[in-house]
Motif scaffolding. Structure first.
Motif, short mmCIF file in Angstrom:
data_model
loop_
_atom_site.label_atom_id
_atom_site.label_comp_id
_atom_site.label_asym_id
_atom_site.label_seq_id
_atom_site.Cartn_x
_atom_site.Cartn_y
_atom_site.Cartn_z
N THR A 116 0.86 -1.19 0.00
CA THR A 116 0.00 0.00 0.00
C THR A 116 0.89 1.24 0.00
O THR A 116 2.12 1.13 0.10
N SER A 117 0.28 2.38 -0.03
CA SER A 117 1.04 3.63 0.02
C SER A 117 1.72 3.81 1.37
O SER A 117 2.66 4.59 1.49
N THR A 118 1.27 3.07 2.38
CA THR A 118 1.88 3.16 3.72
C THR A 118 2.74 1.94 4.05
O THR A 118 3.14 1.76 5.20
N ARG A 130 0.92 -4.41 4.14
CA ARG A 130 -0.09 -4.66 5.17
C ARG A 130 -0.61 -6.09 5.03
O ARG A 130 -0.77 -6.60 3.92
#
Length: 157
Positions: A132-134, A137
């Motif tokens: 993900t962009s973070t 996950r």
């Protein structure tokens, strides 16, 4: 550096950190949150959408982020101590999806453990991650109890 097939190994960070290393760190974060019994840490590990799936050994699948977080809260409330020793760890990355397989060697206290003692167990786990962009996950966790070893019944202790 290659992936064993002669192809360049995809990198994710500086100083030789590979995407496989980053996924393994995300896997470690999952088990650290589990051992700590910390719902905030566990919530940070999981991908909320699309619907995540969690299957604990011998239990039905839990679908959806909110249902899963409720289940983790119950597990944490009823597990005074748990520790994982991971063996046979393998990682595979394919673009934005990765999986880690491992053997969970578990030491715990609480329900099912002898009074004033610990219980041990073993499960095979598959943890599927999405980029993900973070960061990576956890999307799917599936653990199954080990009932035998290589076709041979496990010896009772």
């Amino acid at each position: 550096m290659t992936d064993g097939s002669g192809s360049p190994r995809p990198s994710e960070g500086a100083r030789g950190t590979t995407v496989e290393d980053v996924v393994l760190n995300a896997n470690t974060a999952f088990y650290n949150a589990f051992e700590a019994g910390d719902l905030d840490l566990m919530a940070a590990v999981w991908l909320p959408e699309p619907d995540p799936v969690c299957i604990h050994p011998g239990n039905a699948a839990i679908y959806g982020y909110s249902e899963m977080m409720r289940a983790w809260a119950m597990i944490f409330a009823n597990t005074p101590y748990i520790q994982f020793f991971l063996t046979d760890v393998q990682v595979r990355v394919d673009e934005d999806v990765a999986y880690v397989t491992c053997t969970e060697n578990v030491l715990s206290s609480g329900e099912g453990a002898p009074e004033e003692g610990f219980a041990g167990g073993k499960a095979l786990a598959t943890n599927v991650f999405r980029r993900t962009s973070t960061g990576w996950r956890l999307w799917i966790h599936h653990a199954s109890p080990v009932l035998s070893s290589g076709g041979q019944p496990e010896e009772a202790e």
